[in-house]
Motif scaffolding. Structure first.
Motif, PDB file in Angstrom:
ATOM      1  N   TRP A 126      35.872  49.157 -11.068  1.00  0.00           N
ATOM      2  CA  TRP A 126      37.325  49.087 -10.896  1.00  0.00           C
ATOM      3  C   TRP A 126      37.756  50.186  -9.939  1.00  0.00           C
ATOM      4  N   THR A 127      38.543  49.830  -8.930  1.00  0.00           N
ATOM      5  CA  THR A 127      39.022  50.787  -7.931  1.00  0.00           C
ATOM      6  C   THR A 127      40.544  50.932  -7.980  1.00  0.00           C
ATOM      7  N   GLY A 128      41.157  50.377  -9.002  1.00  0.00           N
ATOM      8  CA  GLY A 128      42.611  50.285  -9.042  1.00  0.00           C
ATOM      9  C   GLY A 128      43.352  51.364  -9.806  1.00  0.00           C
ATOM     10  N   ASN A 129      42.695  52.459 -10.148  1.00  0.00           N
ATOM     11  CA  ASN A 129      43.413  53.546 -10.823  1.00  0.00           C
ATOM     12  C   ASN A 129      44.283  54.250  -9.796  1.00  0.00           C
ATOM     13  N   LEU A 130      45.598  54.103  -9.923  1.00  0.00           N
ATOM     14  CA  LEU A 130      46.536  54.694  -8.976  1.00  0.00           C
ATOM     15  C   LEU A 130      46.998  56.079  -9.422  1.00  0.00           C
ATOM     16  N   GLY A 131      46.313  56.641 -10.415  1.00  0.00           N
ATOM     17  CA  GLY A 131      46.629  57.980 -10.882  1.00  0.00           C
ATOM     18  C   GLY A 131      47.047  58.046 -12.335  1.00  0.00           C
ATOM     19  N   GLN A 132      47.500  56.924 -12.879  1.00  0.00           N
ATOM     20  CA  GLN A 132      47.934  56.889 -14.279  1.00  0.00           C
ATOM     21  C   GLN A 132      47.080  55.948 -15.119  1.00  0.00           C
ATOM     22  N   GLY A 133      46.044  55.398 -14.534  1.00  0.00           N
ATOM     23  CA  GLY A 133      45.239  54.428 -15.268  1.00  0.00           C
ATOM     24  C   GLY A 133      46.095  53.236 -15.674  1.00  0.00           C
ATOM     25  N   SER A 136      51.249  50.257 -13.328  1.00  0.00           N
ATOM     26  CA  SER A 136      50.729  51.560 -12.908  1.00  0.00           C
ATOM     27  C   SER A 136      49.313  51.486 -12.343  1.00  0.00           C
ATOM     28  N   TYR A 137      48.742  50.298 -12.272  1.00  0.00           N
ATOM     29  CA  TYR A 137      47.376  50.172 -11.768  1.00  0.00           C
ATOM     30  C   TYR A 137      47.239  48.933 -10.903  1.00  0.00           C
ATOM     31  N   ALA A 138      46.284  48.972 -10.007  1.00  0.00           N
ATOM     32  CA  ALA A 138      45.990  47.837  -9.136  1.00  0.00           C
ATOM     33  C   ALA A 138      44.853  47.026  -9.737  1.00  0.00           C
ATOM     34  N   ARG A 139      44.882  45.763  -9.469  1.00  0.00           N
ATOM     35  CA  ARG A 139      43.831  44.849  -9.939  1.00  0.00           C
ATOM     36  C   ARG A 139      42.798  44.693  -8.834  1.00  0.00           C
TER      37      ARG A 139
END
Length: 158
Positions: free
Chosen positions: A11-18, A24-27
């Motif tokens: 998973w590469t979608g942690n935008l800083g807040q999980g 708050s996250y990307a898929r």
């Protein structure tokens, strides 16, 4: 005989807040295996995914089409049908329920197959019927897969 297959999904979608909040996250994720190019993926654009990245639906359709193609080429070779070009543009129909659950309902392959002059086109067409019983991916899905092949004679393609 059983075979074991492996892959690696990160998973590469942690935008800083999980996953603290739905937005708050990307898929997004990467498919990464040693010695192979990384494939950057996202979810379906209909669900807000990045349309420039592969999604699970793209990958399933591509896998099924490629499996069909590889078996078709094998069967053509064994039957004396010389294929010199093959391209497919599959289409699929899916549904999404009010709950958000989705599935494929059907898939149609549209291969354009270039063959040599004097090819027995009836035999070349019939070989598609012989693919589904042996194609690993097609035998693994629970929706109908059909095909609408077109044939081009090599001299016409030049």
């Amino acid at each position: 005989m059983e075979h074991t297959y492996h892959t690696s999904i990160t998973w590469t979608g942690n935008l800083g807040q999980g996953t603290a909040h739905y937005r708050s996250y990307a898929r997004t994720w990467d498919i990464a295996l040693p010695g192979k190019p990384i494939i950057a993926c996202s979810n379906d654009p209909l669900l807000g995914g990045d349309p420039t990245k592969m999604n699970p639906e793209d990958l399933l359709m591509s896998s099924l089409s490629a499996c069909h193609m590889l078996w078709y080429l094998h069967l053509a070779s064994a039957a004396g049908v010389t294929v010199v070009g093959y391209q497919d543009t599959p289409t699929a129909v899916g549904e999404v329920l009010p709950s958000g659950a989705g599935r494929f309902l059907s898939m149609t392959l549209h291969p354009v197959i270039t063959v040599l002059p004097d090819t027995d086109l009836d035999l070349a067409r019939k070989l598609h019927d012989d693919v589904h019983p042996v194609c690993f991916i097609a035998r693994s899905v629970n929706f109908p897969v059909t095909y609408q092949p077109q044939f081009i004679i090599a001299s016409e393609a030049a």
